[in-house]
Design a protein around this motif. Structure first.
Motif, mmCIF file in Angstrom:
data_model
loop_
_atom_site.group_PDB
_atom_site.id
_atom_site.type_symbol
_atom_site.label_atom_id
_atom_site.label_comp_id
_atom_site.label_asym_id
_atom_site.label_seq_id
_atom_site.Cartn_x
_atom_site.Cartn_y
_atom_site.Cartn_z
ATOM 1 N N ALA A 23 -5.912 -7.135 4.465
ATOM 2 C CA ALA A 23 -5.030 -5.983 4.320
ATOM 3 C C ALA A 23 -5.264 -4.931 5.389
ATOM 4 O O ALA A 23 -4.465 -3.994 5.530
ATOM 5 C CB ALA A 23 -5.218 -5.363 2.938
ATOM 6 N N THR A 33 -8.200 0.342 -5.579
ATOM 7 C CA THR A 33 -6.873 -0.145 -5.951
ATOM 8 C C THR A 33 -6.881 -0.771 -7.339
ATOM 9 O O THR A 33 -5.940 -0.586 -8.126
ATOM 10 C CB THR A 33 -6.369 -1.167 -4.917
ATOM 11 O OG1 THR A 33 -6.206 -0.511 -3.651
ATOM 12 C CG2 THR A 33 -5.047 -1.791 -5.343
ATOM 13 N N ASP A 42 0.068 4.915 -2.398
ATOM 14 C CA ASP A 42 0.928 3.799 -2.780
ATOM 15 C C ASP A 42 1.022 2.775 -1.658
ATOM 16 O O ASP A 42 1.070 1.566 -1.917
ATOM 17 C CB ASP A 42 2.330 4.316 -3.130
ATOM 18 C CG ASP A 42 2.350 5.099 -4.438
ATOM 19 O OD1 ASP A 42 1.402 4.949 -5.236
ATOM 20 O OD2 ASP A 42 3.324 5.862 -4.652
ATOM 21 N N LYS A 45 -2.080 0.647 -1.746
ATOM 22 C CA LYS A 45 -2.036 -0.285 -2.886
ATOM 23 C C LYS A 45 -1.087 -1.444 -2.603
ATOM 24 O O LYS A 45 -1.397 -2.603 -2.928
ATOM 25 C CB LYS A 45 -1.597 0.473 -4.147
ATOM 26 C CG LYS A 45 -2.713 1.311 -4.760
ATOM 27 C CD LYS A 45 -2.303 1.937 -6.085
ATOM 28 C CE LYS A 45 -1.377 3.117 -5.866
ATOM 29 N NZ LYS A 45 -1.131 3.883 -7.105
ATOM 30 N N ASP A 46 0.061 -1.153 -1.975
ATOM 31 C CA ASP A 46 1.013 -2.220 -1.661
ATOM 32 C C ASP A 46 0.398 -3.223 -0.695
ATOM 33 O O ASP A 46 0.577 -4.444 -0.861
ATOM 34 C CB ASP A 46 2.291 -1.627 -1.056
ATOM 35 C CG ASP A 46 3.119 -0.856 -2.085
ATOM 36 O OD1 ASP A 46 2.878 -1.051 -3.295
ATOM 37 O OD2 ASP A 46 3.990 -0.064 -1.675
ATOM 38 N N ARG A 47 -0.318 -2.741 0.344
ATOM 39 C CA ARG A 47 -0.953 -3.645 1.313
ATOM 40 C C ARG A 47 -2.020 -4.506 0.646
ATOM 41 O O ARG A 47 -2.132 -5.710 0.907
ATOM 42 C CB ARG A 47 -1.570 -2.834 2.451
ATOM 43 C CG ARG A 47 -0.526 -2.177 3.356
ATOM 44 C CD ARG A 47 -1.134 -1.150 4.273
ATOM 45 N NE ARG A 47 -2.072 -1.723 5.216
ATOM 46 C CZ ARG A 47 -2.826 -0.999 6.048
ATOM 47 N NH1 ARG A 47 -2.752 0.328 6.017
ATOM 48 N NH2 ARG A 47 -3.640 -1.604 6.894
ATOM 49 N N HIS A 49 -2.264 -5.330 -2.612
ATOM 50 C CA HIS A 49 -1.666 -6.295 -3.532
ATOM 51 C C HIS A 49 -0.980 -7.436 -2.788
ATOM 52 O O HIS A 49 -1.023 -8.594 -3.236
ATOM 53 C CB HIS A 49 -0.667 -5.589 -4.450
ATOM 54 C CG HIS A 49 -1.320 -4.717 -5.476
ATOM 55 N ND1 HIS A 49 -0.764 -3.527 -5.915
ATOM 56 C CD2 HIS A 49 -2.497 -4.827 -6.144
ATOM 57 C CE1 HIS A 49 -1.561 -2.971 -6.808
ATOM 58 N NE2 HIS A 49 -2.622 -3.737 -6.951
ATOM 59 N N ALA A 50 -0.363 -7.117 -1.649
ATOM 60 C CA ALA A 50 0.295 -8.169 -0.855
ATOM 61 C C ALA A 50 -0.742 -9.133 -0.303
ATOM 62 O O ALA A 50 -0.561 -10.369 -0.345
ATOM 63 C CB ALA A 50 1.111 -7.541 0.268
ATOM 64 N N ALA A 51 -1.849 -8.597 0.214
ATOM 65 C CA ALA A 51 -2.904 -9.460 0.749
ATOM 66 C C ALA A 51 -3.528 -10.293 -0.364
ATOM 67 O O ALA A 51 -3.819 -11.489 -0.182
ATOM 68 C CB ALA A 51 -3.973 -8.607 1.439
ATOM 69 N N ALA A 53 -2.126 -11.319 -3.090
ATOM 70 C CA ALA A 53 -1.194 -12.379 -3.476
ATOM 71 C C ALA A 53 -1.236 -13.536 -2.488
ATOM 72 O O ALA A 53 -1.206 -14.707 -2.888
ATOM 73 C CB ALA A 53 0.221 -11.802 -3.579
ATOM 74 N N ARG A 54 -1.338 -13.216 -1.176
ATOM 75 C CA ARG A 54 -1.397 -14.288 -0.170
ATOM 76 C C ARG A 54 -2.658 -15.126 -0.321
ATOM 77 O O ARG A 54 -2.633 -16.349 -0.148
ATOM 78 C CB ARG A 54 -1.360 -13.687 1.248
ATOM 79 C CG ARG A 54 -0.039 -13.080 1.653
ATOM 80 C CD ARG A 54 0.051 -12.895 3.169
ATOM 81 N NE ARG A 54 -1.053 -12.124 3.708
ATOM 82 C CZ ARG A 54 -1.090 -10.792 3.791
ATOM 83 N NH1 ARG A 54 -0.050 -10.079 3.336
ATOM 84 N NH2 ARG A 54 -2.133 -10.174 4.332
#
Length: 363
Positions: A23, A33, A42, A45-47, A49-51, A53-54
């Motif tokens: 991330a 986070t 925010d 947190k988005d970065r 959560h995206a990492a 998930a990957r």
């Protein structure tokens, strides 16, 4: 073809550091986070959560976090019965529902722990990964009590005993037993009572005792109720030494019917003072089978005020095992509680006479 270590079946553990690297943030930002999200933006947190998930990261390891914090986010519920009792007995279900309600408020799990008084039970309960215990009433000399004190974890016992180092919650069983017996004996119109008592955990055979000495009983709830029944009998001029008490082998409707059949062989018995609704419902079954009219020939009382008791017109002591379970669990969890879990009343119904409604406990 190279294989990423994140898809390697031998090494599938993804860490916070891996997510942070993917991330482009610090490991602390990943921790915040998941554990303190109000401390990061925010966008961060988005970065994260995206990492995550990957990489297939599902969140912090709860076991490792428990080791660091000493918290398990769970409480143990100790039952002096087989686990099936918790699902079969309506009052046990009420009690557990109250505990579960408190756990919802604290986002806490509930762990069921049977206590059949075996060494392995004590070890299992002592070593359970829980933050505290709620205990269904047990005997005064139960060795588990000292083991629970030694854990240093908060423990609350429903019904007692009052053991040094442990909290307990109960109603005034003695006063309640005196009150319901007084209703059943109806100011000396009935003079030959018998008692159906809840067995101590160590007693595995049914026993009938005349003039039972409450001080000989190791289960505090049974002892207090016997004291109350005796108080009422003595006040009404009934010779306690003539009063039979049948100690049951287990708390079930069929056992109540068996107890009543045995006691009703004495044609003089005109009152059954019974220490649970399940047992009392069984007594009503036996009376019906014998053609014994309720209440003109036989008065019957129960304890707990279950839905089935109300439907059967059973006079009983009403207490809220839901509130007792909830209050006990909230105490263990360190939460405040405004409910009076020690409240009780006598519900007078057709099994002892005219249905006159609830009688509040004396103040």
């Amino acid at each position: 073809m190279s294989v990423s270590r994140y898809s390697d079946p031998v090494n599938t553990r993804v860490t916070m550091a891996d997510v942070a690297a993917a991330a482009g943030v610090s490991t602390m930002s990943v921790s915040y986070t998941y554990n303190q999200p109000n401390r990061v933006s925010d966008a961060t947190k988005d970065r994260v959560h995206a990492a995550a998930a990957r990489l297939g990261y599902t969140g912090p390891n709860r076991a490792a976090r428990s080791l660091r914090s000493g918290k398990h986010n769970s409480i143990g519920v100790v039952l002096g019965e087989k686990l099936t009792y918790a699902f079969e007995d309506p009052q046990a279900r009420r009690f557990l529902s109250g505990i579960a309600d408190a756990c919802l408020d604290a986002d806490t799990a509930l762990v069921m722990l049977p206590n059949l008084h075996r060494d392995k039970d004590i070890a299992r309960i002592r070593d359970a990964q829980v933050d505290g215990y709620v205990v269904w009433t047990t005997e005064s000399d139960d060795p588990l009590l000292d083991a629970l004190v030694d854990t240093g974890r908060p423990t609350c016992i429903q019904g007692g005993p009052d053991h040094p180092g442990l909290e307990w919650i109960t109603i005034d069983d003695r006063a309640a037993a005196d009150a319901v017996a007084t209703v059943a004996l109806d100011d000396r119109t009935r003079t030959h009572p018998a008692i159906v008592a809840l067995r101590p955990d160590s007693l595995r055979t049914s026993t009938v005792v005349r003039g039972a000495d409450p001080s000989d009983v190791s289960m505090p709830v049974t002892r207090a109720r016997l004291d109350g029944y005796r108080d009422a009998c003595l006040r009404l001029g009934i010779d306690w030494s003539t009063v039979p008490t049948l100690f049951t082998t287990h708390n079930a409707r069929a056992e109540g019917a068996r107890a009543a059949r045995l006691l009703l062989q004495d044609n003089m018995i005109d009152t059954l003072l019974v220490m649970s609704d399940e047992l009392a419902l069984g007594a009503l079954d036996a009376a019906a089978a014998f053609g014994v009219e309720i209440p003109s020939r036989l008065a019957v009382t129960g304890w707990d005020d279950s839905t089935a008791a109300a439907a059967a017109g059973l006079t009983t002591v009403a207490q809220s095992l839901f509130d007792q379970g909830r209050s006990a669990a909230r105490w263990v969890l360190g939460l405040n509680d405004s409910v009076d879990a020690a409240a009780w009343r006598v519900e007078e119904r057709g099994s002892t006479g005219l249905e006159t409604g609830p009688k509040p406990c004396p103040t």
